[in-house]
Design an enzyme around this catalytic site. Structure first.
Site, PDB file in Angstrom:
ATOM      1  N   HIS A  68      -1.295   5.776  -9.094  1.00  0.00           N
ATOM      2  CA  HIS A  68      -2.474   4.977  -8.185  1.00  0.00           C
ATOM      3  C   HIS A  68      -3.255   6.281  -7.560  1.00  0.00           C
ATOM      4  CE1 HIS A  68       1.259   5.927  -5.979  1.00  0.00           C
ATOM      5  NE2 HIS A  68       0.472   6.351  -4.983  1.00  0.00           N
TER       6      HIS A  68
ATOM      7  N   SER B  15      -5.478  15.221 -13.048  1.00  0.00           N
ATOM      8  CA  SER B  15      -6.720  15.230 -13.447  1.00  0.00           C
ATOM      9  C   SER B  15      -7.115  16.390 -13.796  1.00  0.00           C
ATOM     10  CB  SER B  15      -7.736  14.409 -12.395  1.00  0.00           C
ATOM     11  OG  SER B  15      -8.850  14.982 -12.271  1.00  0.00           O
TER      12      SER B  15
ATOM     13  N   THR C 288       0.791  -1.247  -0.070  1.00  0.00           N
ATOM     14  CA  THR C 288      -0.113  -0.013  -0.056  1.00  0.00           C
ATOM     15  C   THR C 288       0.925   1.351   0.059  1.00  0.00           C
ATOM     16  OG1 THR C 288      -1.576   1.237   1.188  1.00  0.00           O
ATOM     17  CG2 THR C 288      -0.387   0.118   2.416  1.00  0.00           C
TER      18      THR C 288
ATOM     19  N   TYR D  93      -9.489  15.251  -3.083  1.00  0.00           N
ATOM     20  CA  TYR D  93      -9.007  14.596  -4.164  1.00  0.00           C
ATOM     21  C   TYR D  93      -8.489  15.862  -5.104  1.00  0.00           C
ATOM     22  CZ  TYR D  93      -8.732  12.403  -8.921  1.00  0.00           C
ATOM     23  OH  TYR D  93      -8.520  12.217 -10.203  1.00  0.00           O
TER      24      TYR D  93
ATOM     25  N   GLY E 114      -9.465  14.338 -18.387  1.00  0.00           N
ATOM     26  CA  GLY E 114     -10.868  14.348 -18.187  1.00  0.00           C
ATOM     27  C   GLY E 114     -11.727  13.083 -17.574  1.00  0.00           C
TER      28      GLY E 114
ATOM     29  N   ASP F 293     -13.826   1.344 -14.139  1.00  0.00           N
ATOM     30  CA  ASP F 293     -15.055   0.881 -13.303  1.00  0.00           C
ATOM     31  C   ASP F 293     -15.202   1.991 -11.982  1.00  0.00           C
ATOM     32  OD1 ASP F 293     -15.491  -1.274 -15.017  1.00  0.00           O
ATOM     33  OD2 ASP F 293     -14.375  -2.691 -14.046  1.00  0.00           O
TER      34      ASP F 293
ATOM     35  N   SER G  66      -5.240  17.237  -3.567  1.00  0.00           N
ATOM     36  CA  SER G  66      -3.857  16.302  -3.755  1.00  0.00           C
ATOM     37  C   SER G  66      -3.399  16.525  -5.157  1.00  0.00           C
ATOM     38  CB  SER G  66      -4.481  14.892  -3.259  1.00  0.00           C
ATOM     39  OG  SER G  66      -5.040  14.472  -4.277  1.00  0.00           O
TER      40      SER G  66
END
Ligand SMILES: NC(=O)c1ccc[n+]([C@@H]2O[C@H](COP(=O)([O-])OP(=O)(O)OC[C@H]3O[C@@H](n4cnc5c(N)ncnc54)[C@H](OP(=O)(O)O)[C@@H]3O)[C@@H](O)[C@H]2O)c1
Ligand SMILES: *[C@@H]1O[C@H](CO)[C@@H](O)[C@H](O)[C@H]1NC(C)=O
Ligand SMILES: *[C@@H]1O[C@H](CO)[C@@H](O)[C@H](O)[C@H]1NC(C)=O
Ligand SMILES: *[C@@H]1O[C@H](CO)[C@@H](O)[C@H](O)[C@H]1NC(C)=O
Ligand SMILES: *[C@@H]1O[C@H](CO)[C@@H](O)[C@H](O)[C@H]1NC(C)=O
Length: 291
Positions: free
Chosen positions: A120, A170, A92, A183, A216, A221, A186
């Site tokens: 990740h 992103s 992890t 998110y 984008g 999933d 970060s």
């Protein structure tokens, strides 16, 4: 107004046409042949697709994520697709000691590194932020701090190989994004760190490229599940997105934009140009000979 219409827009149009035309020019899959590449978050989603493309290009791939079973599958698929070699180490990225030791083990196994693909992320659902400080901290650790730890550990190898760091970010790392506030924070942090370190490498003549990928919505999933019933937006295919990430890294581009809307991509590009201009102004005042 007439000036904008008669001169500025056509010039902008030509510039953008040239930019989009030349962006991916010069990429050949052979560029990755025999290259040693780490991909994090490669048990599913975009990371797994990146590993598959690399395998088909004949690269050595080292993947990581938490789920060992899924990683085994990624590795066996990679070998089937033609990877020069494929290995996994499970763990992890909440654990910075693991992050550091992962790179050290990868070095032992592969004997070097050409490209570090940081991809990740901690699972995130869409919701209003109230007071979950614990999740803010976890998001910063997994989505940001571990990226820094991994890049620091990999730096000596990348310096030796004139290698590349590829950071998957992103739209939420460039623009305000409600419902994914921790998110977004970060991802903004990644831009601050990796864009600044890129300038330091340039100042000190370190030939390690840093590519920030601004994506984008992509049809993984996790993303589809997260937005279901809340966000109504067209998603781009993860397979193609993964290929564009590799291309941008191999071509040593500073930033890449992947979104179904050309208007979004163009806005990002203009934003980037504006920021680059500002940065070039301030860089003139530095004198690093005394550092
Ligand atoms: N999909 C989108 O719409 C979209 C949009 C913009 C940007 N992005 C960016 O693209 C990248 C990939 O997204 P994705 O949609 O492919 O995500 P995903 O399918 O959810 O995959 C995330 C990966 O990260 C791993 N991971 C999660 N928690 C971890 C932890 N604590 N330690 C180590 N590994 C961990 C997961 O594996 P395990 O669970 O096995 O650990 C998995 O391999 C991310 O950086 C994301 O921010 C995605
Ligand atoms: C963190 O990872 C290291 C190296 O893999 C391991 O020795 C250590 O036990 C881990 N720490 C925790 C709290 O799991
Ligand atoms: C890395 O690039 C430098 C020039 O920046 C060159 O002299 C050196 O041979 C290159 N090394 C490798 C391993 O490609
Ligand atoms: C940096 O390294 C790349 C990859 O080896 C090489 O193509 C490029 O010419 C190098 N740049 C400089 C300035 O040496
Ligand atoms: C930078 O600092 C060094 C050492 O003090 C000095 O010799 C040099 O002239 C400075 N360069 C500029 C552009 O001011």
């Amino acid at each position: 107004m007439a000036f904008v219409k008669n001169y500025l827009l056509p010039i902008l149009g030509i510039f953008l046409a040239y930019y989009y035309y030349s962006a991916n020019e010069g990429f050949r899959p052979e560029m990755l042949q025999g290259k040693k590449v780490i991909v994090t978050g490669a048990s599913k989603g975009i990371g797994k697709e990146i590993a598959y493309h690399l395998a088909k290009m004949g690269a050595h791939v080292m993947v990581t994520a938490r789920s060992e079973e899924a990683l085994k599958k990624t590795v066996s698929d990679c070998l089937e697709y033609g990877a020069a070699s494929a290995y996994y180490i499970a763990g992890t990225m909440e654990n910075m000691t693991f992050a550091e030791q992962f790179v050290a083990k990868a070095e032992k196994i592969m004997g070097g590194l050409d490209m570090l693909i940081l991809n990740h992320v901690i699972e995130t659902s869409l919701k209003l932020f109230t007071d979950d400080i614990h999740f803010v901290r976890k998001s910063m650790e997994v989505n940001y701090l571990s990226y820094v730890v991994l890049s620091v550990a990999a730096f000596p190898m990348l310096k030796k190989s004139n290698g590349s760091i590829v950071v998957v970010s992103s739209m939420a790392g460039k623009t305000a994004c409600p419902l994914i506030t921790p998110y977004s924070a970060s991802k903004f942090a990644l831009d601050g760190f990796f864009s600044s370190i890129r300038k330091e490498y340039a100042m000190t003549k370190v030939n390690v490229s840093v590519t920030l990928c601004i994506l984008g919505l992509i049809n993984t999933d996790s993303a589809m599940e997260a937005i279901s019933g809340i966000l109504n937006l067209e998603a781009a295919p993860k397979e193609d997105c993964a290929l564009e990430i590799i291309k941008a890294g191999a071509l040593r581009q500073e930033e890449m934009y992947y979104d179904t809307s050309w208007l979004v991509r163009t806005s990002l590009l203009l934003n980037h140009l504006g920021r680059n201009f500002m940065e070039s102004l301030s860089l003139r005042y530095y004198n690093i000979t005394n550092l």
